[in-house]
Design a protein around this motif. Structure first.
Motif, PDB file in Angstrom:
ATOM      1  N   HIS A  10       0.851  -1.189   0.000  1.00 25.51           N
ATOM      2  CA  HIS A  10       0.000   0.000   0.000  1.00 25.51           C
ATOM      3  C   HIS A  10       0.887   1.240   0.000  1.00 25.51           C
ATOM      4  O   HIS A  10       1.839   1.326   0.778  1.00 25.51           O
ATOM      5  N   GLU A  12       0.755   5.780  -0.574  1.00 20.26           N
ATOM      6  CA  GLU A  12      -0.060   6.997  -0.633  1.00 20.26           C
ATOM      7  C   GLU A  12       0.413   7.840  -1.816  1.00 20.26           C
ATOM      8  O   GLU A  12       1.610   8.051  -1.987  1.00 20.26           O
ATOM      9  N   VAL A  14       1.344  11.086  -3.464  1.00 19.78           N
ATOM     10  CA  VAL A  14       1.745  12.398  -2.938  1.00 19.78           C
ATOM     11  C   VAL A  14       1.826  13.463  -4.028  1.00 19.78           C
ATOM     12  O   VAL A  14       1.830  14.659  -3.729  1.00 19.78           O
ATOM     13  N   ALA A  32       4.437   8.366  -5.447  1.00 21.39           N
ATOM     14  CA  ALA A  32       3.909   7.885  -4.165  1.00 21.39           C
ATOM     15  C   ALA A  32       4.896   8.186  -3.042  1.00 21.39           C
ATOM     16  O   ALA A  32       6.027   8.614  -3.267  1.00 21.39           O
ATOM     17  N   ASP A  33       4.436   7.922  -1.830  1.00 21.05           N
ATOM     18  CA  ASP A  33       5.251   8.250  -0.669  1.00 21.05           C
ATOM     19  C   ASP A  33       6.449   7.333  -0.477  1.00 21.05           C
ATOM     20  O   ASP A  33       7.262   7.553   0.418  1.00 21.05           O
ATOM     21  N   CYS A  75      -2.933   2.006  -4.288  1.00 18.11           N
ATOM     22  CA  CYS A  75      -2.604   3.423  -4.157  1.00 18.11           C
ATOM     23  C   CYS A  75      -3.759   4.176  -3.505  1.00 18.11           C
ATOM     24  O   CYS A  75      -4.872   4.212  -4.053  1.00 18.11           O
ATOM     25  N   GLN A  76      -3.497   4.763  -2.359  1.00 21.16           N
ATOM     26  CA  GLN A  76      -4.502   5.548  -1.655  1.00 21.16           C
ATOM     27  C   GLN A  76      -4.472   6.983  -2.183  1.00 21.16           C
ATOM     28  O   GLN A  76      -3.439   7.637  -2.176  1.00 21.16           O
ATOM     29  N   LEU A  77      -5.627   7.459  -2.634  1.00 23.49           N
ATOM     30  CA  LEU A  77      -5.735   8.802  -3.205  1.00 23.49           C
ATOM     31  C   LEU A  77      -6.571   9.672  -2.282  1.00 23.49           C
ATOM     32  O   LEU A  77      -7.732   9.364  -1.995  1.00 23.49           O
ATOM     33  N   ASP A  78      -5.989  10.767  -1.806  1.00 24.32           N
ATOM     34  CA  ASP A  78      -6.672  11.685  -0.899  1.00 24.32           C
ATOM     35  C   ASP A  78      -7.614  12.588  -1.679  1.00 24.32           C
ATOM     36  O   ASP A  78      -7.348  12.957  -2.828  1.00 24.32           O
ATOM     37  N   THR A  98     -11.373   8.994  -5.031  1.00 22.61           N
ATOM     38  CA  THR A  98     -10.855   9.059  -3.665  1.00 22.61           C
ATOM     39  C   THR A  98     -10.935   7.677  -3.019  1.00 22.61           C
ATOM     40  O   THR A  98     -11.943   6.979  -3.123  1.00 22.61           O
TER      41      THR A  98
END
Length: 263
Positions: A10, A12, A14, A32-33, A75-78, A98
């Motif tokens: 996983h 995030e 950025v 990504a992070d 991939c987590q999308l804010d 999101t």
């Protein structure tokens, strides 16, 4: 393979770098992070989470049988990304995406596979054709090969159009023995002279246990069929793929017949 040996990392998102407008679902290059770049496939795109499910399942099947595919990551999308994007179309896509999306590790410097320039070993060509017959992947044609050459090796990408029958309703898995006439248009079919050998090898690899382990990777919130639990929906994918593997001689023979008509 034990189920616990299969997992996706996983990350995030950025930074949104640029849209990749050659893709029909408007994927994007993101950072990504973890410091790496990914081609991000959005849950809010036209085919929704089913395209992500196909990307994940088919990609990990390809990896299981030894084919090269970029690393897949969740991939987590804010939600903040949708507020700052000036392009309205992209802004909507980000807003609707999101949450959890799917990324493929970006292969910097890779070139598109071209059958007029690149030649493949018949065994490798047969492996790719077999995979696409198993998963009903209609998107590996001369017009759109969805293959890359990177460091002189073949890499497979873009499997969102595979498993297309899962768009047809809750009983889609019951058509697991359907023919795959589109194999006649497969860019590698003329070179795929070892399908029978590959069939024997890949059937040994794709055991029911391995298929279940791969399907278990699909997140609950990508499984959106009404009136069916996530576990019931995963069971449909497992049943479909197990039945396709069990009846693989049928699609191998279909591919052989189509190849004889070409060569």
């Amino acid at each position: 393979m034990p189920q616990e040996d299969l997992h996706l990392r996983h990350v995030e998102v950025v930074r949104y770098v640029t849209p990749l407008r050659e893709g029909g679902s408007l994927p994007a290059l993101v950072e990504a992070d973890d410091g790496f770049m990914y081609v991000l496939k959005f849950r809010g795109a036209g085919q929704g989470t089913k395209a992500l499910i196909a990307e994940l399942i088919v990609g990990e099947i390809a990896r299981a049988v030894g084919l090269r595919i970029p690393e897949l990551v969740f991939c987590q999308l804010d939600e903040a990304f949708g507020r700052t994007e000036p392009d309205e179309e992209i802004q909507d896509l980000l807003r609707f995406s999101t949450g959890l999306n799917l990324g493929l590790h970006f292969l910097a410097g890779a070139s598109t596979y071209d059958s007029l320039v690149n030649t493949l070993d018949p065994k490798l060509a047969s492996q790719v054709v077999w995979l696409d017959c198993l998963t009903l992947n209609v998107d590996r044609t001369a017009r759109n090969t969805n293959m890359l050459m990177w460091h002189k090796e073949l890499w497979l990408i873009d499997h969102g159009a595979a498993l297309y029958v899962h768009h047809t309703g809750p009983s889609w898995a019951d058509v697991s023995r359907r023919s795959f006439v589109q194999v006649k248009d497969h860019v590698l079919l003329p070179q795929a002279s070892q399908l029978a050998e590959v069939n024997a090898e890949f059937r040994e690899v794709l055991t029911p246990e391995r298929i279940r382990a791969i399907v278990t990777l699909v997140p609950d919130d990508w499984l959106t069929e009404p009136d069916l639990s996530p576990d019931e929906q995963r069971s449909a994918y497992v049943r479909f793929l197990e039945n396709r593997v069990a009846a693989s001689e049928t699609f191998v023979q279909e591919a052989e017949n189509a190849r004889k008509a070409l060569v």
